[in-house]
Write an enzyme that holds these catalytic residues in place. Sequence first.
Site, mmCIF file in Angstrom:
data_model
loop_
_atom_site.group_PDB
_atom_site.id
_atom_site.type_symbol
_atom_site.label_atom_id
_atom_site.label_comp_id
_atom_site.label_asym_id
_atom_site.label_seq_id
_atom_site.Cartn_x
_atom_site.Cartn_y
_atom_site.Cartn_z
ATOM 1 N N ALA A 105 -43.153 -5.598 29.515
ATOM 2 C CA ALA A 105 -42.526 -5.691 30.840
ATOM 3 C C ALA A 105 -41.937 -7.088 30.984
ATOM 4 O O ALA A 105 -42.323 -8.010 30.270
ATOM 5 C CB ALA A 105 -43.581 -5.434 31.911
ATOM 6 N N GLY A 123 -45.664 -3.117 27.460
ATOM 7 C CA GLY A 123 -44.835 -1.970 27.825
ATOM 8 C C GLY A 123 -44.026 -1.463 26.645
ATOM 9 O O GLY A 123 -43.721 -0.274 26.563
ATOM 10 N N GLU A 165 -46.146 0.785 24.863
ATOM 11 C CA GLU A 165 -46.324 1.988 25.696
ATOM 12 C C GLU A 165 -45.103 2.901 25.598
ATOM 13 O O GLU A 165 -45.229 4.126 25.606
ATOM 14 C CB GLU A 165 -46.613 1.591 27.136
ATOM 15 C CG GLU A 165 -47.995 0.960 27.287
ATOM 16 C CD GLU A 165 -48.233 0.389 28.656
ATOM 17 O OE1 GLU A 165 -47.456 -0.496 29.090
ATOM 18 O OE2 GLU A 165 -49.198 0.805 29.318
ATOM 19 N N GLU A 186 -51.719 -7.275 27.308
ATOM 20 C CA GLU A 186 -51.751 -7.510 28.743
ATOM 21 C C GLU A 186 -52.982 -8.310 29.185
ATOM 22 O O GLU A 186 -52.915 -9.093 30.118
ATOM 23 C CB GLU A 186 -51.713 -6.184 29.496
ATOM 24 C CG GLU A 186 -50.374 -5.491 29.478
ATOM 25 C CD GLU A 186 -50.153 -4.609 28.260
ATOM 26 O OE1 GLU A 186 -50.833 -4.792 27.235
ATOM 27 O OE2 GLU A 186 -49.269 -3.728 28.341
HETATM 28 N N1 T1G Z 1 -40.982 -11.139 29.822
HETATM 29 C C1 T1G Z 1 -40.098 -12.108 30.115
HETATM 30 N N2 T1G Z 1 -39.768 -13.105 29.259
HETATM 31 C C2 T1G Z 1 -40.379 -13.117 28.070
HETATM 32 C C3 T1G Z 1 -41.323 -12.138 27.702
HETATM 33 C C4 T1G Z 1 -41.615 -11.112 28.641
HETATM 34 N N3 T1G Z 1 -42.468 -10.134 28.350
HETATM 35 N N4 T1G Z 1 -41.756 -12.442 26.442
HETATM 36 C C5 T1G Z 1 -41.110 -13.555 26.067
HETATM 37 N N5 T1G Z 1 -40.272 -13.961 27.027
HETATM 38 C C6 T1G Z 1 -39.394 -15.123 26.977
HETATM 39 C C7 T1G Z 1 -40.162 -16.418 26.864
HETATM 40 O O1 T1G Z 1 -40.536 -16.869 28.159
HETATM 41 C C8 T1G Z 1 -39.139 -17.317 26.205
HETATM 42 O O2 T1G Z 1 -38.217 -17.697 27.218
HETATM 43 C C9 T1G Z 1 -38.383 -16.358 25.270
HETATM 44 O O3 T1G Z 1 -38.632 -15.032 25.777
HETATM 45 C C10 T1G Z 1 -38.871 -16.418 23.837
HETATM 46 O O4 T1G Z 1 -40.291 -16.241 23.903
HETATM 47 C C11 T1G Z 1 -46.172 -2.609 31.722
HETATM 48 C C12 T1G Z 1 -47.479 -4.875 32.429
HETATM 49 C C13 T1G Z 1 -42.531 -11.611 22.163
HETATM 50 C C14 T1G Z 1 -44.239 -12.595 20.603
HETATM 51 O O5 T1G Z 1 -47.328 -10.229 26.841
HETATM 52 O O6 T1G Z 1 -45.888 -12.673 23.177
HETATM 53 O O7 T1G Z 1 -45.873 -5.216 29.367
HETATM 54 O O8 T1G Z 1 -38.643 -20.189 27.094
HETATM 55 O O9 T1G Z 1 -40.827 -18.527 23.034
HETATM 56 O O10 T1G Z 1 -42.556 -17.397 20.001
HETATM 57 O O11 T1G Z 1 -48.212 -2.398 30.602
HETATM 58 O O12 T1G Z 1 -42.753 -14.117 23.650
HETATM 59 O O13 T1G Z 1 -36.746 -19.139 25.834
HETATM 60 O O14 T1G Z 1 -36.674 -19.236 28.347
HETATM 61 O O15 T1G Z 1 -42.598 -16.720 23.195
HETATM 62 O O16 T1G Z 1 -40.759 -15.753 19.185
HETATM 63 C C15 T1G Z 1 -46.699 -7.740 27.791
HETATM 64 C C16 T1G Z 1 -45.234 -11.799 25.753
HETATM 65 C C17 T1G Z 1 -46.129 -8.027 29.147
HETATM 66 C C18 T1G Z 1 -45.512 -10.364 25.333
HETATM 67 C C19 T1G Z 1 -42.059 -13.751 21.008
HETATM 68 N N6 T1G Z 1 -45.960 -8.455 26.758
HETATM 69 N N7 T1G Z 1 -44.340 -12.463 24.822
HETATM 70 O O17 T1G Z 1 -42.618 -15.004 20.695
HETATM 71 O O18 T1G Z 1 -40.743 -16.530 21.500
HETATM 72 S S1 T1G Z 1 -47.039 -7.208 30.421
HETATM 73 C C20 T1G Z 1 -46.354 -9.695 26.378
HETATM 74 C C21 T1G Z 1 -44.778 -12.896 23.609
HETATM 75 C C22 T1G Z 1 -46.690 -5.567 30.176
HETATM 76 C C23 T1G Z 1 -47.043 -3.201 30.672
HETATM 77 C C24 T1G Z 1 -47.486 -4.592 30.965
HETATM 78 C C25 T1G Z 1 -43.780 -13.675 22.797
HETATM 79 C C26 T1G Z 1 -43.166 -12.877 21.636
HETATM 80 P P1 T1G Z 1 -37.517 -19.159 27.119
HETATM 81 P P2 T1G Z 1 -41.210 -17.088 22.919
HETATM 82 P P3 T1G Z 1 -41.669 -16.227 20.244
#
Ligand code: T1G
Length: 678
Positions: free
Chosen positions: A62, A101, A104, A124
């Site tokens: 998400a 997500g 999912e 999450e």
């Molecule tokens: N949403 C918004 N921005 C995100 C994002 C996300 N999920 N993931 C990364 N970014 C942005 C981050 O802030 C950075 O921005 C850029 O992308 C590069 O990220 C419904 C509720 C995917 C492994 O927890 O683990 O889904 O600083 O520097 O090292 O059930 O990002 O460049 O402006 O980390 O290559 C679940 C979180 C959400 C994954 C990539 N998903 N992200 O790592 O790059 S909750 C997560 C990561 C959800 C559902 C629930 C990592 C990455 P900027 P980065 P990276």
Amino acid sequence: MSVIRTEKHDDVLVIVADNPPVNALGAKVRQGLVDGIEQALGDDTVKAVVIRCDGRTFFAGADITEFGKAPVGPNLGEALDKMEASDKPVVAAIHGTALGGGCEVALACHYRVAVTSARLGLPEVKLGLIPGAAGTQRLPRVVGVANALPMVVKGDPISATKALEIGLIDRIVGAQTLAADAIAFAREQIGKPVPRSSAGTAQQDAVRDPSIFDTFRQQNARGLRGFEAPEAAIQAVKASTEGSYADGVKRERELFVKLMSGTQSAAMRHYFFAERAANKIDNVDAATPLIPVNKVGVIGAGTMGGGIAMNFLSAGIPVTIVEMQQDALDRGTGVMRRNYENSAKRGRMTGEQVEAAMGILQPTLNYGDLADCDLVIEAVFESMDIKKEVFAKLDGIVKQGAILASNTSYLDIDEIASATRRPEFVVGLHFFSPANVMKLLEMVRGAKTSDAVLLTCMALAKKIGKIAVVAGNCPGFIGNRMLTPRQQQAQALIMEGANYWDVDDVLVDFGFPMGPFQMGDLAGNDVGWHRDPSRVETVREALCAAGRFGQKAGKGWYDYDEARNRTPSDETRAIIADFASKAGKPQRSFTKDEIRERLLYPMVNEGAKILAEGKAQRASDIDVVWINGYGWPLFTGGPMFWADTVGLDTVVAGLERHGLPVDESLRSRAAAGERFSN
Ligand code: T1G
């Protein structure tokens, strides 16, 4: 720019997302998914569907930036249910990291194919949440409860190979032919009944072993203490074994909404962005070319030097490590090899990787071998004279343009730089022990440290898997400078009658791995002791004089049995009481709340001073330091975010009540109703 498009490949419709940087499932992406699915369902020439993403990854979850705001666009869970209800096979084509997500979406597809390098997970819980689009209901049905629990409760992703092994994906396909292979796979499924992940209940494991949930709780209790989301995750997965999919989704929703509105998730979402903000260096020209670092020198092969060297070797960067004596050099390289071999025994690396790392290590007694290094890091004894002598020597040996870094944890980096003719190439790189394990790296910016050096070290930190935070030049930089008031209060409290084990318990209950006295016993109370039992000026020296060196001696602040269980010691209590009476300290008892305020509020005050003096670039950097360097519990967001949740006016009032100093910057921030975190 459209974030989702469709491509018709004869009888297969491909839905393609293109929402950089990570194809987060924001409102427009969700709407595009809904539209694509409706197009597929409404077109009789479409017999199968593939969902894939452009860019570096399948949906990575998400859009975290949408959290805490009024929901916009279609609900992901409902969109996925509609997709899963299709009688046309839907195939997820996965590369990169299918997370949250994103995983999912894949689970709601009827089939999943992935490239070898792909990773899948439900992280999450690391945001203080649980999956909110039926991941806790579909995953256990697909892979069983035993495989699902660690993925949902701990949030660590798994490889495509592991995913294939447990049935989370159906096929591993070619890295360069993902789209075509997914289309071909989809065609193979046309005409077959579609498998649905929401079917039935996840009865396999739970029926055979209904205690699986309690067993998992007990096995993981230590790491989950005080942290709400993991327990909610266990309850959600349990619901997948007890009733209908719809009931399970309802239960998941209840748990998700409660967590989303809670402080812990706000804290952990704060941390997610804080960790990424720390990469950004203020007041530098970001276009400055980086200094190529192809060879690193490390001075000192002790615990710190060896650990520092391992970070670069593991990243494939050759290291020349220097010691003064051959036996010290051999001992140091021996420890490095043993550390690698232990990692290999735990399956964290292969034997070949161990040899590859050790194969690019050049041990030497000759400083001259450092001449062609692009970066030299000294990790010698914490003495300004010795460090200045080393830097003067390096300045004369190491090629011009190379970076000279000190691993000092406390000392003035500008004074160290003054021993060279290249202060613009001098920087502090403060690693935390054990340096090959701890993620935090304090990057100390000297008055003359150049933009190129700072930007190069920040990029290098990411390459070696460190979380670097820029610190200004001051005693103790950020972390140790804030540790000092906490240590001072811990000592003051026990001199005023507080039980030392209560001081430890307060920090452990707060979420720290251990308290200061437990830490002393673990590290060894005799570290840095002058070894003269007749010279006793502090409680710690009295403990050492009594042979109470810590766990290794079977006694320290605490007494230890063979199993290393600790119990408060009467001898230690007597030593403390003796010091207190000699100091004429009135004695009283303390509540745990008072102890917590005395230990943590002065840290917030020091953090405010660090900010006001510009020794940290932003409050969230201080949170990143304490979470990654000292075990501050992530689910509270770090000291400055936590202070916001307590209320800065409450912190100021607490400091005043305890007769402790209040920095003007903190007082004025509290008076203005400002927070540290935006
Ligand atoms: N949403 C918004 N921005 C995100 C994002 C996300 N999920 N993931 C990364 N970014 C942005 C981050 O802030 C950075 O921005 C850029 O992308 C590069 O990220 C419904 C509720 C995917 C492994 O927890 O683990 O889904 O600083 O520097 O090292 O059930 O990002 O460049 O402006 O980390 O290559 C679940 C979180 C959400 C994954 C990539 N998903 N992200 O790592 O790059 S909750 C997560 C990561 C959800 C559902 C629930 C990592 C990455 P900027 P980065 P990276």
